[in-house]
Design a protein around this motif. Structure first.
Motif, PDB file in Angstrom:
ATOM      1  N   THR A   3       0.813  -1.217   0.000  1.00 50.32           N
ATOM      2  CA  THR A   3       0.000   0.000   0.000  1.00 50.32           C
ATOM      3  C   THR A   3       0.840   1.258   0.000  1.00 50.32           C
ATOM      4  OG1 THR A   3      -0.115  -0.045   2.426  1.00 50.32           O
ATOM      5  CG2 THR A   3      -1.872  -1.159   1.211  1.00 50.32           C
ATOM      6  N   ASP A   4       2.150   1.111   0.205  1.00 51.76           N
ATOM      7  CA  ASP A   4       3.008   2.284   0.190  1.00 51.76           C
ATOM      8  C   ASP A   4       3.727   2.401  -1.150  1.00 51.76           C
ATOM      9  OD1 ASP A   4       4.421   0.021   0.624  1.00 51.76           O
ATOM     10  OD2 ASP A   4       5.690   0.803   2.219  1.00 51.76           O
ATOM     11  N   THR A   5       4.169   3.594  -1.444  1.00 47.47           N
ATOM     12  CA  THR A   5       4.891   3.871  -2.685  1.00 47.47           C
ATOM     13  C   THR A   5       6.347   4.109  -2.345  1.00 47.47           C
ATOM     14  OG1 THR A   5       2.939   4.808  -3.738  1.00 47.47           O
ATOM     15  CG2 THR A   5       5.067   5.413  -4.671  1.00 47.47           C
ATOM     16  N   MET A  27       0.761   5.542  -5.262  1.00 49.31           N
ATOM     17  CA  MET A  27       0.844   7.004  -5.284  1.00 49.31           C
ATOM     18  C   MET A  27       1.795   7.527  -6.348  1.00 49.31           C
ATOM     19  SD  MET A  27      -1.261   8.250  -3.154  1.00 49.31           S
ATOM     20  CE  MET A  27      -0.646   9.937  -3.106  1.00 49.31           C
ATOM     21  N   THR A  31       1.858  11.460  -7.527  1.00 50.74           N
ATOM     22  CA  THR A  31       3.084  12.211  -7.230  1.00 50.74           C
ATOM     23  C   THR A  31       3.638  12.854  -8.488  1.00 50.74           C
ATOM     24  OG1 THR A  31       3.598  10.692  -5.408  1.00 50.74           O
ATOM     25  CG2 THR A  31       5.395  12.067  -6.244  1.00 50.74           C
ATOM     26  N   PRO A 103       3.216  12.665   0.750  1.00 48.85           N
ATOM     27  CA  PRO A 103       2.402  11.692   1.487  1.00 48.85           C
ATOM     28  C   PRO A 103       2.400  10.319   0.821  1.00 48.85           C
ATOM     29  CG  PRO A 103       1.013  13.275   0.304  1.00 48.85           C
ATOM     30  CD  PRO A 103       2.411  13.792   0.226  1.00 48.85           C
ATOM     31  N   GLY A 104       2.569   9.283   1.657  1.00 45.92           N
ATOM     32  CA  GLY A 104       2.498   7.914   1.168  1.00 45.92           C
ATOM     33  C   GLY A 104       3.768   7.396   0.533  1.00 45.92           C
TER      34      GLY A 104
END
Length: 460
Positions: A3-5, A27, A31, A103-104
């Protein structure tokens, strides 16, 4: 599901014309839009040249080429963005610092891009290891082997064995589950031919003299001989630099000195060792012990003999002579300075190894000081290395991890072939399938992943 980039510099560190910064994850697209100051993503796989700005301060960081890859049609199987920026340190740091506060996003861990590609089904573990080898390769032969593995040749070979064993296992288990439909004599004798065929192919694959592993690690050549025979001078001559200290004082070389060479496109590690002799010096004795141990594991040994001592060979060196040995008679340039090669050195030496085997070994007269005869030595070494590492046919085993798993699979198949009891045969085939699956990642190998991908560089 990630779920993270992640983001990282994917090109080499340091000053360069262009640097590549890669993002991967949910993301990545958002971004990129924020950096370009636009609401819509560029067309996938189309390069866009535009200024990139810090979304918070609107500071212009650089003029870059940006490429968006929509998942799953990307290296990792996720949305991926590549930023091709100018390769100055300040530019790279500025972009990375900007990404770090978005963010992320977080910095990628070593090998995380390739690990995500594996987890998303873009490649198997052997192909991932091929990428690591391609990054680390130093010679043409290593590159060729890594490219073949990265392209999936090794994985395809193992998957073929796995699929054939799975098919045989299905027949055996069907026979167990539906005994009323059983063939006379049971199903095990029917599939034994298929099992024996895979067993034989695995055996042939394992009997490769470790060529693939040796190609990855480098062909090991150890230089042996009595003190002051000219070993260090020979190493320096082959390396074309002063890699080892040369002195008339016996025992100057106390520890092993390694030089990495490229011979005909193959990687070679040349090792200079301490002179083999008994010594009361604790440090020198330890050097002799290490030299002996390294020589015992070498792919090829060069035993250097002083011309004044020939044909007597140092007893310690003679103990290590076998079929993988070349004898070098050094200092043949002549004390009178005429530089003439001596004509009393034979081209072949006949003798007996320490194990009592009759041997006939090549003998080369050389002068490590002037370089005479060294070109002939290099030609012979290149031939020996190519014979030891060149591999035609299917891509060979490249890692000890693969070898151990295949040895385990072979043992299970050997045992399964010895029984007509379906339940026992099924369990052995199942275990063989699992061992092969460990290589490609088709079983639960979570405990292996941190080890495999931890060796990658950050950004890959």
């Amino acid at each position: 599901m990630n779920t993270d980039t992640i983001f990282a510099l994917s090109s080499g560190a340091g000053r360069a014309g262009v640097a590549v910064i890669r993002l991967s994850g949910p993301m990545a697209g958002a971004t990129l839009c924020a950096l370009l100051g636009r609401d819509t993503l560029p067309k996938a796989r189309h390069a866009v040249y535009a200024p990139i700005r810090d979304p918070k301060t609107d500071e212009r960081l650089d003029d870059a080429v940006a490429i968006y890859f929509a998942g799953p049609a990307s290296f990792t199987g996720e949305d991926v963005v590549e930023l091709h920026v100018h390769g100055g340190r300040a530019v790279i740091d500025g972009v990375l610092e900007c990404l770090a506060v978005q963010p992320g996003l977080r910095i990628a861990e070593p090998g995380e891009y390739t690990r995500r590609a594996f987890e998303n089904g873009k490649m198997d573990l052997t192909a991932a290891e091929g990428i690591a080898d391609l990054i680390d390769c130093e010679t043409a032969a290593q590159r060729r082997q890594a490219v073949r593995q990265m392209a999936g040749e090794l994985g395809a070979l193992y998957e073929d064995w796995r699929a054939r064993l799975m098919k045989a296992l299905a027949y055996i288990e069907a026979d167990i589950d539906f005994p009323d439909e059983d063939l006379p004599g049971g199903i095990v004798p029917v599939v034994r031919g298929d099992l024996a065929s895979v067993y034989a192919e695995i055996g042939k694959h394992l009997a490769d003299n470790r060529r693939g592993e040796r190609l990855r690690e480098g062909f090991q050549i150890v230089i042996l001989g009595a003190p002051n025979a000219g070993k260090s001078s020979l190493l320096n001559r082959l390396a074309q630099r002063d890699a080892a200290i040369v002195s008339e004082i016996a025992g100057t070389t106390r520890d092993m000195i390694e030089v990495h060479l490229d011979l005909g496109g193959f990687p070679v590690t040349m090792v200079d060792t301490a002179g083999l002799r008994e010594s009361r010096d604790v440090i020198e004795s330890e050097g002799v012990r290490r030299a002996t141990a390294r020589a015992e594991d070498a792919d090829l040994r060069l035993v250097v003999v002083d011309r004044n001592d020939w044909p007597d060979i140092d007893a310690e060196a003679a103990r290590l002579i076998d079929g993988n040995t070349i004898l070098l008679v050094n200092k043949v340039d002549g004390a009178d300075g005429t530089g003439s090669l001596c004509d009393d050195v034979p081209t072949l030496w006949s003798g007996t190894s320490a194990a009592g085997m009759a041997l006939e070994l090549p003998v080369l007269p050389i002068s490590a000081m002037t370089g005479q005869g060294v070109e002939s030595l290099l030609q012979l070494l290149e031939t020996r290395v190519k014979e030891g590492l060149d591999f035609a046919g299917p891509v060979p085993l490249t890692r000890l991890r693969h070898r151990k798993a295949l040895e385990g699979a072979s043992d299970h198949l050997d045992r399964g072939l010895q029984t007509d009891i379906a339940e026992l045969a099924a369990e052995d085939v199942r275990l063989a399938v699992r061992e092969i699956g460990k290589i490609t990642g088709r079983v639960d190998v979570e405990d292996l992943l941190d080890i495999i991908f931890g060796d990658f560089c950050i950004g890959k």
